[in-house]
Design a protein around this motif. Structure first.
Motif, PDB file in Angstrom:
ATOM      1  N   ARG A  83       0.824  -1.204   0.000  1.00 28.18           N
ATOM      2  CA  ARG A  83       0.000   0.000   0.000  1.00 28.18           C
ATOM      3  C   ARG A  83       0.862   1.260   0.000  1.00 28.18           C
ATOM      4  N   HIS A  84       2.011   1.190   0.657  1.00 26.48           N
ATOM      5  CA  HIS A  84       2.925   2.337   0.637  1.00 26.48           C
ATOM      6  C   HIS A  84       3.427   2.579  -0.783  1.00 26.48           C
ATOM      7  N   ARG A  85       3.782   1.514  -1.488  1.00 31.31           N
ATOM      8  CA  ARG A  85       4.229   1.682  -2.872  1.00 31.31           C
ATOM      9  C   ARG A  85       3.119   2.256  -3.743  1.00 31.31           C
ATOM     10  N   ALA A  86       1.895   1.756  -3.565  1.00 33.91           N
ATOM     11  CA  ALA A  86       0.773   2.273  -4.347  1.00 33.91           C
ATOM     12  C   ALA A  86       0.546   3.759  -4.073  1.00 33.91           C
ATOM     13  N   LYS A  87       0.705   4.163  -2.819  1.00 35.00           N
ATOM     14  CA  LYS A  87       0.545   5.578  -2.485  1.00 35.00           C
ATOM     15  C   LYS A  87       1.643   6.417  -3.128  1.00 35.00           C
ATOM     16  N   LEU A  88       2.866   5.916  -3.147  1.00 31.29           N
ATOM     17  CA  LEU A  88       3.966   6.639  -3.788  1.00 31.29           C
ATOM     18  C   LEU A  88       3.727   6.788  -5.292  1.00 31.29           C
ATOM     19  N   VAL A  89       3.227   5.723  -5.922  1.00 26.63           N
ATOM     20  CA  VAL A  89       2.917   5.793  -7.360  1.00 26.63           C
ATOM     21  C   VAL A  89       1.828   6.830  -7.614  1.00 26.63           C
ATOM     22  N   GLY A  90       0.850   6.897  -6.728  1.00 17.40           N
ATOM     23  CA  GLY A  90      -0.187   7.908  -6.872  1.00 17.40           C
ATOM     24  C   GLY A  90       0.368   9.327  -6.768  1.00 17.40           C
ATOM     25  N   LEU A  91       1.313   9.531  -5.846  1.00 19.40           N
ATOM     26  CA  LEU A  91       1.944  10.846  -5.726  1.00 19.40           C
ATOM     27  C   LEU A  91       2.748  11.187  -6.982  1.00 19.40           C
ATOM     28  N   ARG A  92       3.445  10.195  -7.542  1.00 20.26           N
ATOM     29  CA  ARG A  92       4.192  10.438  -8.771  1.00 20.26           C
ATOM     30  C   ARG A  92       3.260  10.798  -9.922  1.00 20.26           C
ATOM     31  N   SER A  93       2.136  10.101 -10.028  1.00 20.66           N
ATOM     32  CA  SER A  93       1.162  10.421 -11.076  1.00 20.66           C
ATOM     33  C   SER A  93       0.614  11.832 -10.906  1.00 20.66           C
ATOM     34  N   HIS A  94       0.418  12.233  -9.657  1.00 16.54           N
ATOM     35  CA  HIS A  94      -0.061  13.599  -9.395  1.00 16.54           C
ATOM     36  C   HIS A  94       0.965  14.625  -9.852  1.00 16.54           C
ATOM     37  N   CYS A  95       2.238  14.358  -9.606  1.00 19.54           N
ATOM     38  CA  CYS A  95       3.285  15.273 -10.049  1.00 19.54           C
ATOM     39  C   CYS A  95       3.335  15.347 -11.577  1.00 19.54           C
TER      40      CYS A  95
END
Length: 273
Positions: free
Chosen positions: A46-58
């Motif tokens: 879930r931490h990795r998925a959250k990081l990927v979401g932040l990258r997509s937002h950027c």
């Protein structure tokens, strides 16, 4: 318990009596508590998925800044080789006003840091699942790679708590709601209960499956009769059933046969009928 909301008298004694009655009749809902190892794996996934979401937002913010400046992005991937070259040219040539260029530069540095953290989390997940037999079996299903397999293994946990694949699809919220009264039956949208991440993983795995695969052929066959979104959800439900057998038996016999063999048998059955 929502069934007891109509009561006018509510106290601890009545609550205990009602719970005891449900337990005696075998109708008391139970929740599965994941063991510590599964909870730790879920934390990483879930931490990795959250990081990927932040990258997509950027990435979306970079696109928005370029749109404000009237910069046309001709390539499909702005953050691929050609897209990175475009961003470098914009930075070196000072074509963008300083505040916009500074924002893009900041976002790119944040994405570089997120990329490192994503790879680090993915490496920890791979290390924990290196000897997991179900993890390797799930990856043999077309459309599911290491990342989606890790999500499914972590979110599902102990597959033995499900007796049938239909129970797994129901837990994941991929089954439609069902309301029935007398001769009237209404099936609505999927329930979307259970793990949102597991539901996303199976839907993502069937989005671009080729028609040469069993699930891809099933998706296209449903899409010919219904809407595309309905076909994708139906294919995801079928895909999750295969995940059930991969985790339980470490092998999916339904995928051994080629799609054209299924089609040929279907035509033979139709002709015989």
């Amino acid at each position: 318990m929502k069934a007891f909301e109509y009561r006018r008298v509510k106290n601890d004694e009545r609550d205990a009596a009602d719970l005891a009655d449900l337990l005696r009749m075998g109708r008391l809902p139970e929740a599965w508590i994941a063991p510590p190892a599964t909870r730790e794996l879920r934390e990483l996934v879930r931490h990795r998925a959250k990081l990927v979401g932040l990258r997509s937002h950027c990435k979306a913010e970079v696109h928005a800044v370029l749109a404000k400046c009237g910069v046309t992005v001709s390539m499909s991937d702005l953050f691929g080789v050609d897209g990175t070259a475009l961003l470098d040219r914009l930075r070196d040539s000072a074509q963008l006003p300083a505040p916009y260029a500074a924002r893009i530069g900041s976002l790119r540095r944040v994405m570089d840091g997120l990329e490192f953290e994503i790879e680090h989390a993915a490496g920890m997940v791979r290390g924990r699942l290196a000897l997991h037999p179900g993890y390797a079996a799930v990856q043999r299903i077309p459309g599911i790679g290491p990342t989606l397999a890790a999500v499914l293994v972590a979110e599902i946990g102990d597959i033995d708590r499900f007796d049938r694949p239909e129970q797994l699809t129901c837990w994941a919220g991929l089954t439609p709601t069902h309301r029935e009264s007398d001769a009237h039956v209404h099936r609505g949208r999927i329930t979307k209960q259970g793990s949102r991440l597991a539901r996303w993983a199976v839907v993502e795995s069937v989005q671009i499956l080729p028609a040469t695969t069993v699930v891809g052929q099933f998706r296209d066959r449903v899409a010919a009769r219904r809407r595309h979104n309905i076909a994708v959800v139906a294919a995801a439900r079928r895909q999750l059933e295969y995940v059930f057998y991969a985790l339980r038996d470490h092998h999916v016999r339904a995928l051994d046969a080629q799609p054209h063999q299924h089609t040929q048998r279907h035509h033979q059955h139709t002709d015989a009928a």
